[in-house]
Motif scaffolding. Structure first.
Motif, short mmCIF file in Angstrom:
data_model
loop_
_atom_site.label_atom_id
_atom_site.label_comp_id
_atom_site.label_asym_id
_atom_site.label_seq_id
_atom_site.Cartn_x
_atom_site.Cartn_y
_atom_site.Cartn_z
N SER A 244 -1.27 4.43 -34.70
CA SER A 244 -2.07 3.69 -35.69
C SER A 244 -3.46 4.31 -35.84
O SER A 244 -3.95 4.52 -36.95
CB SER A 244 -2.20 2.22 -35.29
OG SER A 244 -0.93 1.64 -35.15
N CYS A 245 -4.10 4.63 -34.70
CA CYS A 245 -5.44 5.24 -34.72
C CYS A 245 -5.40 6.63 -35.37
O CYS A 245 -6.31 6.99 -36.13
CB CYS A 245 -6.01 5.35 -33.31
SG CYS A 245 -6.48 3.77 -32.62
N VAL A 246 -4.34 7.39 -35.06
CA VAL A 246 -4.17 8.74 -35.64
C VAL A 246 -4.04 8.62 -37.16
O VAL A 246 -4.70 9.36 -37.91
CB VAL A 246 -2.93 9.45 -35.04
CG1 VAL A 246 -2.55 10.67 -35.85
CG2 VAL A 246 -3.20 9.84 -33.59
N VAL A 248 -5.04 6.15 -39.15
CA VAL A 248 -6.31 5.69 -39.74
C VAL A 248 -7.27 6.87 -39.88
O VAL A 248 -7.89 7.07 -40.93
CB VAL A 248 -6.95 4.57 -38.87
CG1 VAL A 248 -8.41 4.35 -39.22
CG2 VAL A 248 -6.18 3.26 -39.05
N PHE A 249 -7.39 7.68 -38.82
CA PHE A 249 -8.33 8.82 -38.82
C PHE A 249 -7.94 9.88 -39.84
O PHE A 249 -8.73 10.27 -40.69
CB PHE A 249 -8.42 9.43 -37.42
CG PHE A 249 -9.38 10.59 -37.32
CD1 PHE A 249 -10.74 10.38 -37.34
CD2 PHE A 249 -8.91 11.90 -37.22
CE1 PHE A 249 -11.63 11.45 -37.26
CE2 PHE A 249 -9.79 12.97 -37.13
CZ PHE A 249 -11.16 12.73 -37.14
N TYR A 250 -6.67 10.33 -39.78
CA TYR A 250 -6.25 11.45 -40.63
C TYR A 250 -6.06 11.05 -42.10
O TYR A 250 -6.27 11.87 -42.99
CB TYR A 250 -5.01 12.14 -40.07
CG TYR A 250 -5.36 13.01 -38.88
CD1 TYR A 250 -6.05 14.20 -39.04
CD2 TYR A 250 -5.05 12.60 -37.58
CE1 TYR A 250 -6.40 14.98 -37.95
CE2 TYR A 250 -5.39 13.38 -36.48
CZ TYR A 250 -6.07 14.57 -36.68
OH TYR A 250 -6.43 15.34 -35.59
N ILE A 251 -5.68 9.79 -42.36
CA ILE A 251 -5.57 9.35 -43.76
C ILE A 251 -6.95 9.33 -44.42
O ILE A 251 -7.10 9.74 -45.57
CB ILE A 251 -4.87 7.96 -43.85
CG1 ILE A 251 -3.37 8.13 -43.59
CG2 ILE A 251 -5.10 7.31 -45.22
CD1 ILE A 251 -2.60 6.84 -43.41
N THR A 252 -7.98 8.89 -43.67
CA THR A 252 -9.34 8.91 -44.23
C THR A 252 -9.83 10.35 -44.42
O THR A 252 -10.50 10.64 -45.41
CB THR A 252 -10.34 8.12 -43.35
OG1 THR A 252 -10.30 8.62 -42.01
CG2 THR A 252 -10.05 6.64 -43.35
N PRO A 282 -12.47 4.18 -39.25
CA PRO A 282 -11.87 4.40 -37.92
C PRO A 282 -12.63 3.73 -36.77
O PRO A 282 -12.00 3.04 -35.95
CB PRO A 282 -11.85 5.94 -37.79
CG PRO A 282 -11.83 6.43 -39.20
CD PRO A 282 -12.69 5.46 -39.95
N PRO A 283 -13.98 3.85 -36.68
CA PRO A 283 -14.68 3.17 -35.59
C PRO A 283 -14.54 1.64 -35.63
O PRO A 283 -14.57 0.99 -34.60
CB PRO A 283 -16.16 3.56 -35.79
CG PRO A 283 -16.12 4.80 -36.60
CD PRO A 283 -14.91 4.67 -37.47
N PHE A 284 -14.36 1.10 -36.85
CA PHE A 284 -14.22 -0.35 -37.01
C PHE A 284 -12.82 -0.82 -36.59
O PHE A 284 -12.67 -1.85 -35.92
CB PHE A 284 -14.48 -0.72 -38.48
CG PHE A 284 -14.28 -2.18 -38.80
CD1 PHE A 284 -15.18 -3.14 -38.33
CD2 PHE A 284 -13.20 -2.61 -39.56
CE1 PHE A 284 -15.00 -4.49 -38.62
CE2 PHE A 284 -13.01 -3.95 -39.86
CZ PHE A 284 -13.92 -4.90 -39.38
N THR A 285 -11.79 -0.05 -36.96
CA THR A 285 -10.40 -0.48 -36.70
C THR A 285 -9.88 -0.13 -35.31
O THR A 285 -9.03 -0.85 -34.79
CB THR A 285 -9.44 0.11 -37.76
OG1 THR A 285 -9.60 1.53 -37.79
CG2 THR A 285 -9.69 -0.46 -39.14
N TYR A 290 -6.43 -1.50 -30.61
CA TYR A 290 -6.15 -1.48 -29.17
C TYR A 290 -6.20 -2.88 -28.54
O TYR A 290 -5.46 -3.16 -27.60
CB TYR A 290 -7.10 -0.52 -28.45
CG TYR A 290 -6.54 0.87 -28.42
CD1 TYR A 290 -5.61 1.26 -27.48
CD2 TYR A 290 -6.88 1.80 -29.40
CE1 TYR A 290 -5.05 2.53 -27.47
CE2 TYR A 290 -6.34 3.08 -29.41
CZ TYR A 290 -5.42 3.44 -28.44
OH TYR A 290 -4.86 4.69 -28.45
N SER A 291 -7.04 -3.76 -29.07
CA SER A 291 -7.11 -5.12 -28.51
C SER A 291 -5.88 -5.94 -28.92
O SER A 291 -5.48 -6.86 -28.21
CB SER A 291 -8.40 -5.83 -28.94
OG SER A 291 -8.48 -5.90 -30.35
#
Length: 317
Positions: A244-246, A248-252, A282-285, A290-291
């Motif tokens: 999910s993080c990957v 979010v980062f690469y789509i942006t 990314p820093p927001f999501t 993870y939580s």
């Protein structure tokens, strides 16, 4: 006013045409910035405080949270300065330093996501050897390598900015400094500054994304080979937050690249909005992902808030 136009400060830009609404626009920006600081700060605190989280996976997560915090702290002062007080002037040195940190930290974030993919790959492909492969010293070496790659690779394009003359307009496109924005204002041969970033992006973001994709395919192949449905679900669940993080980062990253390359006729506000999405989404999501998806972190957050409420209740009584 400025006898030597080369020495004139750069002028940052908020949302052109919406200057009257800057105070209103600042409200969601400030809320997102505070959420980023609280979310990533909480993650770092929990990983430091809880010994059960002193594992390679969480060390890499701490690196990701630290990188996100630094990106936010690098852009926040100038963005809020423009939106709140219309403080647009920025010195050359301050501008180049901000550009250096923004671009370096983006490469660091890509490297951390690659390290996290490697961690999940080892955990699922060779679980019995996981602790012997990813020792604390090896995690530190990987972290140091990621930091050095990010911070050293940006020295060659940033250093020339200090000696370029700037005789054109000093108005920048955003409320923060970016290398590609500043170099266009230089009255000098910027061939190296045009070519180097393209090669750098290919050797970092693009290569990292390919390796992460390849590792995800191998992980999925391994997971599908697990006989037990419960074990398969458990193994997949450990990867969902990272994937999910990957994404979010690469789509942006891809979205911003497409807007810059093919959206020349798109309204300027779209370009500006996409750049903010890239630096803030990314820093927001990441802490939210993870939580929600990591039970240990979820449990620690609940414990942290219940302790806070108990202290508050005992204080009131």
């Amino acid at each position: 006013m400025w006898p030597n136009i080369s020495a004139a400060p750069f002028l940052l830009t908020g949302f052109p045409g919406l200057e009257a609404a800057h105070h209103w626009i600042s409200i969601p920006f400030f809320a997102v910035y505070i959420s980023v600081l609280l979310g990533n700060g909480t993650l770092l605190y929990l990983i430091k405080d809880d010994h059960s989280l002193h594992e390679p996976m969480y060390y890499f997560l701490a690196m990701l949270a630290g990188t996100d915090l630094m990106v936010t702290l690098t852009t926040m002062p100038t963005v809020m300065g423009v939106l709140w007080m219309n403080h647009r002037q920025m010195s050359h040195g301050g501008c180049f330093l901000q550009a250096y940190f923004i671009h370096s930290l983006s490469i660091v974030e890509s490297g951390v996501l690659l390290a996290m993919a490697y961690d999940r790959f080892i955990a699922i492909r060779t679980p019995l050897r996981y602790n012997s492969i990813l020792t604390n010293s090896r995690v530190m070496k990987v972290g140091l390598g990621v930091l050095m790659r990010g911070f050293l690779s940006l020295v060659p394009p940033i250093v020339p900015l200090y000696w370029f003359p700037y005789c054109r307009s000093h108005v920048l496109s955003h409320a923060f400094c970016l290398h590609q924005d500043v170099m266009k204002l230089a009255c000098a041969d910027i061939t190296f500054n045009r070519v180097y970033p393209v090669i750098l992006v290919a050797l970092t973001f693009f290569l990292d994304a390919q390796i992460i994709l390849f590792s995800c395919i191998l992980i999925l192949k391994t997971v599908m080979g697990i006989a037990s449905g419960e074990e398969r679900a458990k193994a997949l669940n450990t990867c969902v937050s990272h994937i999910s993080c990957v994404l979010v980062f690469y789509i942006t990253v891809i979205g911003l690249t497409f807007i810059h390359r093919f959206g020349k006729h798109a309204p300027r506000v779209i370009h500006i909005t996409m750049s903010y999405v890239y630096f803030l989404f990314p820093p927001f999501t990441n802490p939210i992902i993870y939580s929600i998806k990591t039970k240990q972190i979820q449990r620690n957050i609940i414990c942290l808030f219940s302790m806070h409420r108990r202290h508050k209740f005992s204080g009131n009584s």
